[in-house]
Design an enzyme around this catalytic site. Structure first.
Site, PDB file in Angstrom:
ATOM      1  N   HIS A   1      -4.496   0.861  -4.334  1.00  0.00           N
ATOM      2  CA  HIS A   1      -4.519  -0.779  -4.074  1.00  0.00           C
ATOM      3  C   HIS A   1      -6.096  -0.952  -3.696  1.00  0.00           C
ATOM      4  CE1 HIS A   1      -0.209  -0.674  -4.532  1.00  0.00           C
ATOM      5  NE2 HIS A   1       0.043   0.362  -3.435  1.00  0.00           N
TER       6      HIS A   1
ATOM      7  N   GLU B   1      -0.769  -0.991   3.666  1.00  0.00           N
ATOM      8  CA  GLU B   1       0.753  -0.843   3.763  1.00  0.00           C
ATOM      9  C   GLU B   1       1.213   0.439   4.533  1.00  0.00           C
ATOM     10  OE1 GLU B   1       2.065  -0.477   0.014  1.00  0.00           O
ATOM     11  OE2 GLU B   1       1.048   1.187  -0.706  1.00  0.00           O
TER      12      GLU B   1
ATOM     13  N   HIS C   1      -1.619   7.245  -3.815  1.00  0.00           N
ATOM     14  CA  HIS C   1      -0.560   7.778  -3.356  1.00  0.00           C
ATOM     15  C   HIS C   1       0.645   7.524  -4.167  1.00  0.00           C
ATOM     16  CE1 HIS C   1      -0.717   3.458  -2.379  1.00  0.00           C
ATOM     17  NE2 HIS C   1       0.392   3.293  -3.056  1.00  0.00           N
TER      18      HIS C   1
ATOM     19  N   ARG D   1      -2.270   1.186 -11.318  1.00  0.00           N
ATOM     20  CA  ARG D   1      -1.276   2.405 -11.753  1.00  0.00           C
ATOM     21  C   ARG D   1      -2.532   3.547 -12.273  1.00  0.00           C
ATOM     22  NH1 ARG D   1       1.613  -0.176 -15.100  1.00  0.00           N
ATOM     23  NH2 ARG D   1       3.156  -0.778 -13.554  1.00  0.00           N
TER      24      ARG D   1
END
Length: 324
Positions: free
Chosen positions: A101, A118, A176, A196
């Site tokens: 991200h 996150e 991740h 992605r």
């Protein structure tokens, strides 16, 4: 104002399963659900209050009406009319894609969006299940691209076998993926921007591969090496233990088997409780009480002074707020 619960936003995913339905104790099993968005103001997936006098109102309407009384003064000053977090449960029945991200700067420049830092709390994991977080060896951007093209990117990623209670912090830029057999709670910035990188050459029902974002991701990836990417902590009975503190959120774990009083006003922020197991009652300083069981989430408005967590059974909760 009073403690708020919201309607579930259930999201079917190619890698989803049935565990979210069971974990949340829904009246029927919904197959193929990958995520339950518990509190969201992202895109057109806007949370709606499920109980009390504000039932049916959206979180957007509440922020417009209540502003800093809901969010907290420093939160409202920083985010205006935006709810800064996206709260989720994720069921990885199959492997999620390898992804990364962007940070705030890159996300704003490219997508007019917040970045996406996150954290994960592992609720349950099948024996041998694990996840990828960070690199296992130093590589260059050129090698990164080549390994994606020849399907060897996972060979240079750290694989972490996990169990219930494991915690991982994932700042924007850390490569991740959640692998099959894991149910997690995720707390993140209010963003749905994902690059992605690798998707195991999966195809949808029409035989189409999902889009990859290899070139976009290069500028987003943190290529540094890090040790011990799992968060170490020791749980405390009937007390809070810190899990993550970053500029975007602070998260504690609270395990209770009796009554525990928690400050709200001390944070000048809303407080979120996600129930990882068991059942509790949350009572605010005005005497308003809601029930919260495994798989449910509540938002405590910042204008309230405190909330009492009363265990109906032994329970685990994540407590989250925005630090000053």
């Amino acid at each position: 104002m009073y403690p708020l619960k919201f309607e579930d936003i259930l999201r079917p995913m190619i890698w989803g399963g049935e565990e979210i339905s069971r974990f949340k104790q829904l009246p029927e099993v919904h197959p193929g659900i990958g995520e339950s968005w518990e509190i969201s103001q992202v895109g057109d997936r806007i949370s709606v209050v499920s109980e009390g006098e504000d039932k049916g109102k959206t979180i957007t309407e509440l922020i417009k009406r209540d502003g800093a009384n809901l969010l907290g003064k420093h939160v409202a000053a920083r985010y205006a009319d935006k709810f800064p977090l996206l709260i989720k449960f994720i069921d990885a029945h199959d492997n999620l894609s390898i992804q990364v991200h962007p940070n705030d700067e890159l996300a704003m420049a490219r997508h007019n969006s917040f970045g996406k830092t996150e954290m994960w709390y592992v609720i349950d994991a099948k024996p041998g299940a694990g996840l990828y977080s960070g690199f296992s060896k130093q590589i260059t951007p050129a090698e990164y691209v080549e390994r994606i093209k020849n399907n060897t990117i996972t060979d240079v990623l750290q694989f972490h076998e996990v169990k219930s209670g494991d915690v991982f912090f994932l700042p924007a830029g850390r490569i991740h993926a959640i692998c099959e057999g894991i149910l997690i709670a995720e707390i993140q910035q209010s963003s749905d921007i994902t690059y992605r990188i690798y998707d195991y050459d999966r195809r949808d029902a029409q035989g189409n591969a999902r889009e990859l974002h290899i070139e976009q991701s290069i500028d987003a990836v943190d290529f540094k090496m890090y040790d011990n990417l799992r968060t170490d902590y020791a749980a405390k009975n009937n007390d809070a233990v810190g899990l993550v503190k970053c500029p975007y959120f602070e998260t504690n774990l609270i395990e209770v088997d009796k009554s525990v009083k928690r400050s709200v006003s001390g944070h000048d922020s809303f407080v979120i409780y996600m129930c990882m197991g068991g059942k509790v009652r949350l009572t605010d300083n005005n005497g308003y009480t809601i029930s919260l069981h495994q798989g449910q989430t509540a938002l405590i408005p910042a204008t309230l002074s405190w909330v009492t967590i009363e265990a109906e059974t032994s329970a685990k909760l994540l407590e989250c707020y925005i630090p000053e």
